[in-house]
Design a protein around this motif. Structure first.
Motif, PDB file in Angstrom:
ATOM      1  N   GLU A 120     -38.769  -0.866 -31.843  1.00 41.14           N
ATOM      2  CA  GLU A 120     -37.395  -1.264 -32.211  1.00 41.14           C
ATOM      3  C   GLU A 120     -37.390  -1.915 -33.601  1.00 41.14           C
ATOM      4  O   GLU A 120     -36.475  -1.693 -34.390  1.00 41.14           O
TER       5      GLU A 120
ATOM      6  N   GLU B 177     -30.926  -2.730 -33.641  1.00 43.57           N
ATOM      7  CA  GLU B 177     -32.344  -2.529 -33.326  1.00 43.57           C
ATOM      8  C   GLU B 177     -33.091  -3.859 -33.372  1.00 43.57           C
ATOM      9  O   GLU B 177     -33.917  -4.157 -32.512  1.00 43.57           O
TER      10      GLU B 177
ATOM     11  N   HIS C 186     -37.496   0.858 -35.992  1.00 43.96           N
ATOM     12  CA  HIS C 186     -36.194   1.524 -36.122  1.00 43.96           C
ATOM     13  C   HIS C 186     -35.294   0.737 -37.075  1.00 43.96           C
ATOM     14  O   HIS C 186     -34.614   1.307 -37.916  1.00 43.96           O
TER      15      HIS C 186
ATOM     16  N   GLU D 149     -37.214   6.745 -28.707  1.00 37.27           N
ATOM     17  CA  GLU D 149     -36.254   6.317 -27.675  1.00 37.27           C
ATOM     18  C   GLU D 149     -36.516   7.029 -26.349  1.00 37.27           C
ATOM     19  O   GLU D 149     -36.294   6.471 -25.279  1.00 37.27           O
TER      20      GLU D 149
END
Ligand SMILES: [Fe+2]
Ligand SMILES: [Fe+2]
Length: 337
Positions: A99, A69, A102, A182
């Motif tokens: 990201e 990520e 994440h 996502e």
């Protein structure tokens, strides 16, 4: 550099699970209870007993996922200053920030297994933990941002939706939120490519070129073929993995092949066609030899990605020191009060 030996010897900072002491006295009865929980589709939580091999497998997988990520921010972050409009820039910034988020959820999930995030980052810098090979390819044009969203995030979703049901609670729960984000990522990539594909001939050509370059690496993202996948069988028995690499690859192709038709773009696979009998798309074999080369460190951008991460980490040392000093001061004030 911090010592990374803790991972090999089990969980630092967590009550010992007892797996290793029990091993010398024959099979541990707790192992059967653990497996029964998994077979009943129950979740394993950080304080539950778990075999050391399960803990190590999860640490390796979650760390590799977290690193992916964070390293994955680089190829697209590269385009933030060059996005062609304010709207595109806002979308791309939101995506790249997602990201980062994440990566943070995932490092936190790994920490519940008793490792320290700093230790995992050191292992990444030493090349002893990996990240997804896909991020070792360069983003040559603006259309690459669309192709990454459509294909790379699409492959990530295919892989991550079953992980929402992962037997390890913190990982599965992190995946639920990650998957929602996502799907926005994939949608924005599709929409970007659609605009280019239906724009000027030069824009269409740029979109097609990006799909030509990202198609096969995305197919390879689902991992080596089942015949060569080293960790799959055990991960399936532990409820970490729900579908084999080849099953996931088929799902991915079945999802993106009809989307390519809507986009008006042609995947670079002459063998791609609907198979009425199987009810799935047939497709060609990816170049797994190339995948092995890139995973092994010899992709177009491996060195650049690693060097960039290391530099950012070193440049950020003062932030970590300041945060630690502030936390220590705050703890002292609270203790005195
Ligand atoms: Fe992500
Ligand atoms: Fe994403």
């Amino acid at each position: 550099m911090r010592s990374s030996g803790q991972i090999e010897h089990g969980a630092a900072g967590v009550a010992p699970s007892g797996g290793e002491t029990a091993a010398s006295a024959g099979p541990d009865p707790r192992e059967a209870e653990f497996q029964a929980l998994i077979d009943a589709d129950q979740r394993i939580e950080p304080r539950d007993w778990m075999p050391e091999a399960y803990r190590k497998t999860l640490i390796r997988q979650i760390a590799q996922h977290a690193h992916s990520e964070i390293i994955g921010m680089q190829p697209e972050g590269n385009w933030i200053t060059r996005a062609p409009s304010l709207r595109r820039k806002a979308i791309l910034m939101a995506k790249v920030q997602d990201e980062a988020g994440h990566g943070l959820y995932l490092y936190c999930a790994a920490e519940t297994l008793g490792v320290d995030r700093a230790e995992l980052i050191d292992l990444l810098h030493e090349g002893r933990q990996k990240y997804s090979s896909i991020f070792n390819y360069p983003t040559l044009t603006w259309a690459d941002v669309g192709a990454i969203g459509w294909l790379v995030d699409g492959a990530a979703i295919t892989n991550q939706i079953p992980l929402c049901r992962c037997s390890f609670g913190p990982y599965g729960r992190a995946m639920v939120r990650v998957c929602k984000e996502e799907s926005f990522h994939q949608r924005q990539g599709f929409e970007l490519l659609y605009a280019l594909s239906h724009g000027t001939p030069a824009q269409h050509e740029m979109a097609q070129d990006a799909v030509n370059r990202w198609w096969w690496p995305s197919i390879e993202m689902l991992g080596p073929p089942d015949t060569e996948s080293t960790h799959s069988a055990q991960s399936m028995a532990w409820g970490i993995k729900r579908f084999s690499n080849d099953e996931l690859r088929q799902r991915f192709v079945d999802m993106v092949a009809p989307q390519a038709v809507v986009l008006g773009l042609t995947p670079p696979d002459p063998e791609l066609r609907w198979n009425e009998q199987r009810g799935h798309y047939d497709f060609g074999q990816p170049d797994f030899e190339e995948l092995r080369r890139v995973v092994g460190g010899d992709g177009p951008c491996n060195r650049q990605r690693a060097a960039h991460h290391l530099k950012a980490h070193e440049d950020g040392a003062w932030v970590r020191e300041a945060a630690a000093a502030y936390a220590a001061k705050h703890a002292a004030t609270t203790a005195a009060a």
